[in-house]
Motif scaffolding. Structure first.
Motif, PDB file in Angstrom:
ATOM      1  N   ALA A 172      -8.411   3.197  -4.261  1.00 22.82           N
ATOM      2  CA  ALA A 172      -7.052   3.552  -4.656  1.00 22.82           C
ATOM      3  C   ALA A 172      -6.099   2.850  -3.698  1.00 22.82           C
ATOM      4  CB  ALA A 172      -6.844   5.065  -4.622  1.00 22.82           C
ATOM      5  N   PHE A 173      -5.156   2.038  -4.258  1.00 20.53           N
ATOM      6  CA  PHE A 173      -4.323   1.185  -3.412  1.00 20.53           C
ATOM      7  C   PHE A 173      -2.953   0.988  -4.061  1.00 20.53           C
ATOM      8  CE2 PHE A 173      -2.993  -3.227  -2.225  1.00 20.53           C
ATOM      9  CZ  PHE A 173      -2.731  -2.966  -0.878  1.00 20.53           C
ATOM     10  N   ASP A 174      -1.926   1.002  -3.228  1.00 20.01           N
ATOM     11  CA  ASP A 174      -0.563   0.717  -3.649  1.00 20.01           C
ATOM     12  C   ASP A 174      -0.162  -0.631  -3.054  1.00 20.01           C
ATOM     13  OD1 ASP A 174       2.142   0.583  -4.199  1.00 20.01           O
ATOM     14  OD2 ASP A 174       2.610   2.599  -3.472  1.00 20.01           O
ATOM     15  N   ASP A 175       0.046  -1.637  -3.930  1.00 25.25           N
ATOM     16  CA  ASP A 175       0.365  -2.976  -3.419  1.00 25.25           C
ATOM     17  C   ASP A 175       1.837  -3.148  -3.068  1.00 25.25           C
ATOM     18  OD1 ASP A 175       1.661  -3.213  -5.855  1.00 25.25           O
ATOM     19  OD2 ASP A 175       0.201  -4.598  -6.718  1.00 25.25           O
ATOM     20  N   GLY A 176       2.629  -2.068  -3.242  1.00 26.17           N
ATOM     21  CA  GLY A 176       4.021  -2.108  -2.826  1.00 26.17           C
ATOM     22  C   GLY A 176       4.962  -2.790  -3.796  1.00 26.17           C
ATOM     23  N   LEU A 177       4.476  -3.114  -5.021  1.00 24.95           N
ATOM     24  CA  LEU A 177       5.316  -3.829  -5.988  1.00 24.95           C
ATOM     25  C   LEU A 177       5.810  -2.922  -7.113  1.00 24.95           C
ATOM     26  CD1 LEU A 177       3.338  -7.196  -6.232  1.00 24.95           C
ATOM     27  CD2 LEU A 177       5.306  -6.618  -4.784  1.00 24.95           C
ATOM     28  N   GLY A 178       5.803  -1.625  -6.869  1.00 27.38           N
ATOM     29  CA  GLY A 178       6.419  -0.695  -7.812  1.00 27.38           C
ATOM     30  C   GLY A 178       5.465  -0.001  -8.748  1.00 27.38           C
ATOM     31  N   GLY A 179       4.194  -0.388  -8.770  1.00 29.94           N
ATOM     32  CA  GLY A 179       3.246   0.260  -9.672  1.00 29.94           C
ATOM     33  C   GLY A 179       2.666   1.542  -9.130  1.00 29.94           C
ATOM     34  N   LYS A 244     -16.027 -16.431  -1.170  1.00 28.12           N
ATOM     35  CA  LYS A 244     -15.435 -16.289   0.137  1.00 28.12           C
ATOM     36  C   LYS A 244     -14.640 -14.987   0.163  1.00 28.12           C
ATOM     37  CE  LYS A 244     -15.160 -21.223   1.154  1.00 28.12           C
ATOM     38  NZ  LYS A 244     -14.304 -22.350   1.603  1.00 28.12           N
ATOM     39  N   LEU A 245     -14.108 -14.677   1.295  1.00 27.32           N
ATOM     40  CA  LEU A 245     -13.321 -13.468   1.432  1.00 27.32           C
ATOM     41  C   LEU A 245     -12.050 -13.582   0.603  1.00 27.32           C
ATOM     42  CD1 LEU A 245     -12.988 -10.742   2.872  1.00 27.32           C
ATOM     43  CD2 LEU A 245     -11.869 -11.969   4.735  1.00 27.32           C
ATOM     44  N   ARG A 246     -11.730 -12.503  -0.140  1.00 24.73           N
ATOM     45  CA  ARG A 246     -10.549 -12.491  -0.979  1.00 24.73           C
ATOM     46  C   ARG A 246      -9.632 -11.336  -0.582  1.00 24.73           C
ATOM     47  NH1 ARG A 246     -14.181 -15.257  -3.876  1.00 24.73           N
ATOM     48  NH2 ARG A 246     -13.450 -16.754  -5.431  1.00 24.73           N
ATOM     49  N   ARG A 247      -8.345 -11.531  -0.880  1.00 26.77           N
ATOM     50  CA  ARG A 247      -7.343 -10.512  -0.574  1.00 26.77           C
ATOM     51  C   ARG A 247      -6.354 -10.472  -1.732  1.00 26.77           C
ATOM     52  NH1 ARG A 247      -4.196 -11.782   4.708  1.00 26.77           N
ATOM     53  NH2 ARG A 247      -3.510 -13.517   3.397  1.00 26.77           N
ATOM     54  N   TRP A 248      -5.994  -9.265  -2.171  1.00 28.30           N
ATOM     55  CA  TRP A 248      -5.030  -9.096  -3.269  1.00 28.30           C
ATOM     56  C   TRP A 248      -3.616  -9.184  -2.691  1.00 28.30           C
ATOM     57  CZ3 TRP A 248      -4.327  -9.538  -8.157  1.00 28.30           C
ATOM     58  CH2 TRP A 248      -3.284  -8.878  -8.812  1.00 28.30           C
ATOM     59  N   ASN A 249      -2.839 -10.160  -3.233  1.00 32.44           N
ATOM     60  CA  ASN A 249      -1.480 -10.361  -2.722  1.00 32.44           C
ATOM     61  C   ASN A 249      -0.413  -9.797  -3.654  1.00 32.44           C
ATOM     62  OD1 ASN A 249      -1.295 -12.146  -4.861  1.00 32.44           O
ATOM     63  ND2 ASN A 249      -1.346 -13.986  -3.572  1.00 32.44           N
ATOM     64  N   GLY A 250      -0.871  -9.049  -4.670  1.00 32.24           N
ATOM     65  CA  GLY A 250       0.055  -8.470  -5.638  1.00 32.24           C
ATOM     66  C   GLY A 250       0.148  -9.270  -6.906  1.00 32.24           C
ATOM     67  N   ALA A 251      -0.286 -10.552  -6.851  1.00 33.15           N
ATOM     68  CA  ALA A 251      -0.269 -11.404  -8.034  1.00 33.15           C
ATOM     69  C   ALA A 251      -1.661 -11.930  -8.362  1.00 33.15           C
ATOM     70  CB  ALA A 251       0.685 -12.578  -7.824  1.00 33.15           C
ATOM     71  N   GLN A 252      -2.480 -12.133  -7.360  1.00 30.77           N
ATOM     72  CA  GLN A 252      -3.813 -12.661  -7.597  1.00 30.77           C
ATOM     73  C   GLN A 252      -4.688 -12.390  -6.385  1.00 30.77           C
ATOM     74  OE1 GLN A 252      -3.457 -16.870  -8.117  1.00 30.77           O
ATOM     75  NE2 GLN A 252      -2.753 -17.248  -6.036  1.00 30.77           N
ATOM     76  N   MET A 253      -6.006 -12.595  -6.610  1.00 28.21           N
ATOM     77  CA  MET A 253      -6.954 -12.498  -5.512  1.00 28.21           C
ATOM     78  C   MET A 253      -6.990 -13.845  -4.800  1.00 28.21           C
ATOM     79  SD  MET A 253      -8.621  -9.670  -4.846  1.00 28.21           S
ATOM     80  CE  MET A 253      -8.860  -8.036  -5.581  1.00 28.21           C
TER      81      MET A 253
END
Length: 855
Positions: A172-179, A244-253
């Motif tokens: 469960a995660f809030d990416d801070g983009l309003g969702g 490789k290591l991935r990180r969700w930036n709010g638009a893509q991995m």
């Protein structure tokens, strides 16, 4: 009883005055309840030498509105079906919870489970945290089976995803983009992998950059720029590094670049180190030419080797997992998996990292006997089950041990607990509070626990011997003592291997001192432990050359006092320092009792004219009663007084005939001959010996019988009944265990103080009133090989200290017990029966001492 004088009454009331404020302010609940007490709570199940223990895949703490519980998921039933029973009435389940000190099924859940997490989506799904479970095989509408992601809201199950896919990780995660806070799901569809998120109403597939693998694991990490959602993993099927290591930036991995050698990253976590946020990664790395399974990226961007040994090459590579937990006052990262295999001994388990250093691993073993093969841990969490905070470790684990040259193995069928506080902090424990026992070969055709009453160290105790590996959730070593309140673990010499276990236990007085003596399986004999607990010292010269199953002290009038008698290829007695065989007949049971002519030794045996019961007069045996009637040698004997005087009762196989009347499994000697007890006990497996005990639970004396039978007195009853007032009363239905072809139904009944104890291999699917239907949503296991039945005292019994009079000492006893002191007589202190111990009970006692009736 009244006061001796008015002065005594004044003295008592003055003495009470000081306690009144305390009692009024802090009323106490009643003492230990009477009746059936399945209070020795279990582990998931008992351990075996099998190389297929339960496979615990995931654990988490969740409160569904009924209090916090530890939820545990299992994706391989194994031979024991750790959370259930392979019966039509109680299907096995891969999901269970530990709540209020007891393992329970989760209502409505059947099938296996792979992943369990308690997650809160906040405003997107009001109501607080929900429980998410992946891998269900969960019955859906119309009986259609759905496999996927399910949600438990505390009262019902809801399908979140019903497509047939494998869940890899959820967060469960809030990416801070309003969702807002949303559910992120990494899945393996077989032909491809993706990441999806769910806002409580709709699903969205997230854009990926390239292929990621089937062991992807989410972690929410503060990498110095705030919380971020990371995804790592490795394809464990073809061992090819494709991610490789991935990180969700709010638009893509997005791909997170790492230096050469720091890949593949199987799992990633964040921890706050002394210099700031760190990114901890596990996998198969090479840093500065040195291989490791764990590395950390410091706040300045440098990667540091944490020197966790890598997995061996050329073998199947189990995934490495990480889990961050809040342990006491700090966050720790645990690294789990099959981490190393030095030599032929599996040394696996976990490491932990606190931002400064890495601990030594906790060793885990897949088998109790060989201590070899693969074992691995898969998840950890911190939970307080009422005994203090502990780390709970789950995985494919058959046992646990501290690393040492000769480790003591603790049974852990898939999961064990490690206390975080107290004297046992850091040491692995079995989960249960009962008797955790191993059911492997012990040199006998029917492996069993033996429980005998002994008087030792000034008090009556139960000596429990055989394949015992834990009691009360603590490590044990084949022989333990229980005095009704406390367990005492006896030291174990190296000679007590898994095939040489202590069985018959007794007490010998030698040179004025007590010795705890015992027979042993495998090579027989009677021994005691040296003072340092390291060496077995033989009793008697020469030693007894037989398999010894029971010991008793008896004074036959010829030896100058009590001496040891032993069962082992007949009956033996210790005379002038040597063993003398006084019977070579098959003798499965003996007992010392007084039928009105003084204390005598009774033994079941074969005579020239058939099986029966013999009486020893110090020089020879005589048959008790006329010949004939018994179809086989009785396997159990007990003396019981039903109110008309003591009589001897015998349990045996099949059906006997006495005076032309059939007797099923049990008969009574009435002074001149044997008589049946009603319709007796029928059904089940006759070859399993009956356990018999005389006990008064407060409703009158009764003879209790436990074993493998289906009816008592013609009434349906599974395994536990009592004979009282001339008729059979079904008492409890118990379910004996059956593993690897053995029907482990040998039980023991023993009375200690005001309590009857039932012990043995039983209760892996619960206990219930005789004849009651099976409740599949009730506790999966209510006892770990032991339960207690406490006698119920009269509703008002003012002689609290049980000294024969009701006086000032009983008042003192009540004051002390109500203030938190001991209640050694187990008196009912709630004299007015209102549910609490307070001022009202003191008033009742004062009035009774002054002459009022006790009602």
């Amino acid at each position: 009883m009244v006061f001796a004088s008015a002065r005594e009454f004044v003295r008592v009331t003055v003495a009470l005055a000081a306690a009144m404020a305390l009692l009024a302010a802090t009323p106490k609940s009643c003492g230990q309840a009477c009746g059936v007490q399945p209070g020795f709570e279990p582990g998931l199940t008992y351990s075996t030498t099998s190389y297929s223990p339960s496979s615990i895949t995931s654990m988490d703490v969740h409160d569904d509105g009924t209090g916090p519980a530890l939820y545990v998921a299992e994706d391989n039933y194994g031979p024991l079906a750790g959370f259930g029973s392979r019966t039509a009435n109680l299907p096995a389940t891969g999901l269970a919870r530990l709540r209020n000190g007891r393992w329970e099924r989760v209502p409505g859940y059947a099938g296996l489970a792979r992943l369990v997490r308690s997650l809160d989506l906040g405003a997107n799904l009001p109501g607080g945290p929900q429980l998410y479970v992946w891998g269900g095989d969960q019955p859906g509408q119309g009986g259609v089976s759905t496999i996927g992601l399910l949600r438990w809201d505390g009262s019902a199950w809801h399908t979140v995803q019903s497509v047939s896919i494998t869940g890899v990780s959820i967060a469960a995660f809030d990416d801070g983009l309003g969702g807002g806070r949303q559910l992120y799901v990494a899945t393996d569809r077989g032909s491809g992998n993706d990441v999806q998120r769910w806002n409580g109403h709709q699903w969205q597939t997230l854009p990926m950059m390239g292929h990621y693998d089937s062991q992807g694991v989410f972690s929410i990490v503060d990498d110095g720029s705030g919380p971020r959602l990371y995804l790592g993993g490795i394809d464990s099927n073809d061992q090819q590094v494709v991610s490789k290591l991935r990180r969700w930036n709010g638009a893509q991995m997005e791909v997170v670049e790492v230096p050469p050698g720091i890949e593949p990253i199987e799992s990633v976590e964040g921890i706050l180190g002394p210099d700031g946020p760190e990114l901890v990664a596990c996998g198969s790395f090479t840093i500065n030419g040195q291989a490791t399974s764990l590395a950390t990226r410091k706040p300045d961007g440098t990667w540091v080797n944490l020197h966790v040994p890598p997995q061996p090459q050329g073998t199947y590579r189990f995934p490495i997992h990480m889990r961050k937990v809040h342990e006491l006052d700090q966050d720790l990262v645990y690294v789990l998996g099959a981490l190393s295999h030095p030599g032929s001994q599996a040394v696996n388990g976990y490491y932990r990292y606190d931002g400064v250093s890495v601990t030594e691993p906790m060793s885990t073993y897949v088998g109790l006997a060989a201590q070899t093969g693969y074992a691995y841990s898969r998840d950890v969490t911190v939970f307080d089950d009422g005994r203090g905070p502990a780390l709970w470790v789950g995985g494919w684990l058959g046992g646990a041990a501290q690393p040492s040259a000769t480790p003591t193995i603790i049974p852990a069928n898939g999961v064990f607990r490690v206390p975080l506080t107290g004297n046992d902090a850091g040491r692995p424990h079995a989960i249960g509070k009962g008797i955790e026992s191993w059911a492997g070969s012990t040199g006998a055709s029917n492996p069993r626990l033996l429980v005998q009453n002994i008087h030792y160290q000034g008090r009556d105790q139960l000596a429990i011997s055989g394949p015992v590996f834990a009691v009360d959730g603590r490590p044990a070593q084949q022989l333990v003592l229980f005095d009704g309140q406390h367990w005492t673990v006896q030291p174990a010499p190296s000679a007590w291997a898994y095939s040489y276990l202590p069985l018959g236990v007794g007490v010998q007085i030698a040179n004025g001192a007590e010795r705890l003596v015992f027979g042993q399986s495998g090579f027989g004999g009677v021994s005691y432990l040296s003072n340092d607990g390291a060496v077995l010292v033989s009793v008697g010269q020469p030693g007894l050359p037989a398999f010894v199953s029971a010991l008793v002290n008896f004074d036959d009038g010829t030896s100058g006092g009590p001496t040891l008698y032993a069962l082992g290829a007949g009956v033996w007695r210790l005379v002038e320092g040597g063993w003398q065989r006084i019977s070579s007949a098959y003798t499965p049971s003996f007992v010392v009792g007084d039928l009105g002519q003084g204390s005598r030794l009774f033994a079941s045996m074969s005579f020239a004219d058939g099986p029966g019961v013999g009486v020893w007069n110090g020089t020879s045996w005589t048959r008790l009663g006329p010949a004939g009637g018994f179809a086989s040698v009785p396997t159990s004997l007990v003396v019981h007084d039903d109110g008309a005087g003591p009589h001897l009762y015998a349990g045996f196989e099949s059906t006997g005939t006495f005076g032309g009347v059939a007797a099923a499994r049990i008969a009574k000697f009435d002074g001149s001959g044997w008589q049946p007890l009603g319709a007796g006990l029928t059904g089940g497996r006759n070859a399993v010996p009956l356990a018999l005990a005389s006990f008064d639970d407060g409703t009158g004396p009764a003879l209790y019988a436990a074993g493998d039978f289906a009816t008592a007195g013609g009434v349906a009853c599974r395994g536990f009944a009592r004979w009282r007032s001339g008729r059979w009363e079904p008492y409890l239905d118990i379910n004996q265990r059956s593993v690897d072809g053995y029907s482990l139904s040998t039980l023991n009944l023993n009375v200690l103080g005001d309590t009857l104890y039932l012990t043995g291999f039983f209760a892996d699917t619960g206990l219930r009133p005789a004849g009651a239907p099976t409740n599949t949503e009730s506790n999966v296991i209510q006892a770990a090989n032991i339960l207690a039945i406490r006698a119920c005292p009269p509703a008002c019994f003012p002689d609290l200290n049980n000294d024969g009079v009701t006086d000032q000492t009983d008042v003192d006893y009540l004051i002390n017990a109500a203030a938190g002191g001991d209640n050694p007589t187990h008196a009912n202190l709630d004299l007015n029966n209102d549910g609490v111990i307070d001022q009202g009970d003191v008033d009742v006692l004062i009035n009774v001492i002054a002459g009022a009736p006790c009602q």
